[in-house]
Design a protein around this motif. Structure first.
Motif, mmCIF file in Angstrom:
data_model
loop_
_atom_site.group_PDB
_atom_site.id
_atom_site.type_symbol
_atom_site.label_atom_id
_atom_site.label_comp_id
_atom_site.label_asym_id
_atom_site.label_seq_id
_atom_site.Cartn_x
_atom_site.Cartn_y
_atom_site.Cartn_z
ATOM 1 N N GLN A 15 0.833 -1.209 0.000
ATOM 2 C CA GLN A 15 0.000 0.000 0.000
ATOM 3 C C GLN A 15 0.867 1.258 0.000
ATOM 4 N N LEU A 16 1.983 1.219 0.725
ATOM 5 C CA LEU A 16 2.906 2.351 0.750
ATOM 6 C C LEU A 16 3.459 2.615 -0.649
ATOM 7 N N ILE A 17 3.904 1.556 -1.315
ATOM 8 C CA ILE A 17 4.466 1.690 -2.667
ATOM 9 C C ILE A 17 3.391 2.173 -3.643
ATOM 10 N N GLU A 18 2.191 1.611 -3.539
ATOM 11 C CA GLU A 18 1.099 2.032 -4.428
ATOM 12 C C GLU A 18 0.722 3.490 -4.189
ATOM 13 N N ALA A 19 0.710 3.921 -2.926
ATOM 14 C CA ALA A 19 0.390 5.315 -2.629
ATOM 15 C C ALA A 19 1.446 6.239 -3.243
ATOM 16 N N ASN A 24 -0.138 9.792 -3.845
ATOM 17 C CA ASN A 24 -1.165 9.963 -2.838
ATOM 18 C C ASN A 24 -0.508 10.200 -1.479
ATOM 19 N N ALA A 25 -0.224 11.460 -1.186
ATOM 20 C CA ALA A 25 0.462 11.800 0.065
ATOM 21 C C ALA A 25 -0.362 11.415 1.283
ATOM 22 N N ARG A 26 -1.670 11.653 1.248
ATOM 23 C CA ARG A 26 -2.515 11.301 2.403
ATOM 24 C C ARG A 26 -2.531 9.788 2.587
ATOM 25 N N GLY A 27 -2.640 9.046 1.489
ATOM 26 C CA GLY A 27 -2.642 7.591 1.575
ATOM 27 C C GLY A 27 -1.362 7.057 2.187
ATOM 28 N N MET A 28 -0.235 7.666 1.827
ATOM 29 C CA MET A 28 1.042 7.243 2.425
ATOM 30 C C MET A 28 1.089 7.589 3.906
ATOM 31 N N ALA A 29 0.784 8.828 4.236
ATOM 32 C CA ALA A 29 0.905 9.299 5.616
ATOM 33 C C ALA A 29 0.019 8.497 6.558
ATOM 34 N N ASP A 30 -1.176 8.129 6.099
ATOM 35 C CA ASP A 30 -2.110 7.414 6.961
ATOM 36 C C ASP A 30 -1.672 5.987 7.277
ATOM 37 N N LEU A 31 -0.680 5.474 6.563
ATOM 38 C CA LEU A 31 -0.152 4.133 6.853
ATOM 39 C C LEU A 31 0.799 4.142 8.051
ATOM 40 N N ARG A 49 2.334 11.637 11.305
ATOM 41 C CA ARG A 49 1.531 11.555 10.074
ATOM 42 C C ARG A 49 1.409 12.891 9.362
ATOM 43 N N GLU A 50 1.116 13.941 10.128
ATOM 44 C CA GLU A 50 0.884 15.236 9.480
ATOM 45 C C GLU A 50 2.157 15.810 8.871
ATOM 46 N N ASP A 57 3.191 15.996 0.193
ATOM 47 C CA ASP A 57 2.168 16.634 -0.634
ATOM 48 C C ASP A 57 2.744 17.611 -1.665
ATOM 49 N N PRO A 58 3.658 18.514 -1.282
ATOM 50 C CA PRO A 58 4.207 19.423 -2.298
ATOM 51 C C PRO A 58 5.077 18.703 -3.340
ATOM 52 N N ILE A 59 5.718 17.615 -2.918
ATOM 53 C CA ILE A 59 6.512 16.837 -3.885
ATOM 54 C C ILE A 59 5.585 16.320 -4.976
#
Length: 149
Positions: A15-19, A24-31, A49-50, A57-59
């Motif tokens: 999921q990290l790699i897919e995000a 998907n910055a939010r998807g990564m951070a939420d893991l 997380r934040e 997100d800016p990347i």
């Protein structure tokens, strides 16, 4: 390690790699665990997380990032609620169909189980440059290229 636990933590890594690949910055951070930590390829450190989201997100907003191709090398149960994953990864630059060996990397993750769910406590993305040993770079690149076919 039990097969089910191994599958569960490898699914989090996937999921990290897919995000990342979907920017998907939010998807990564939420893991990540609430106080989880990410150490990027360039040594950037984000804690929580934040902060991880604010770093990524800016990347994703301003860059077309390369796609990861990865392979889990091993999963180690450190305790009933702590697991370490080691993986190798390469990146396919935008507008390319092949890996760029200059950015091969080792991924190390520590995952913790909280309330029945696995979270990333630490994700470290370490360059695999193998200074003075180009044969090791090529070996890793070829191992990852096998995943492309």
């Amino acid at each position: 390690m039990e097969d089910q636990q191994s599958k569960e933590v490898q699914a989090v890594y996937k999921q990290l790699i897919e995000a990342w690949n979907n920017q998907n910055a939010r998807g990564m951070a939420d893991l990540f665990a609430e106080n989880g930590e990410s150490i990027g390829f360039d040594g950037s450190q984000s804690i929580g997380r934040e902060e991880i989201f604010s770093h990524l997100d800016p990347i994703f907003e301003h860059h077309q990032t390369a796609q990861f191709v990865s392979k889990v090398k091993n999963v180690h149960l450190l305790s009933s609620n702590v697991v370490m994953i080691r993986a190798i990864a390469g990146m396919i630059p935008p507008q390319s169909s092949d890996l760029n060996p200059n950015v091969n990397t080792h991924h190390t993750l520590i995952l913790v189980k909280k309330a029945g769910k696995w979270y990333i406590q630490l994700f470290q993305n370490t360059p695999a440059q193998f200074h003075g040993r180009p044969e090791l770079v090529e070996r890793m690149t070829e191992e990852l290229r096998q995943l492309l076919t």
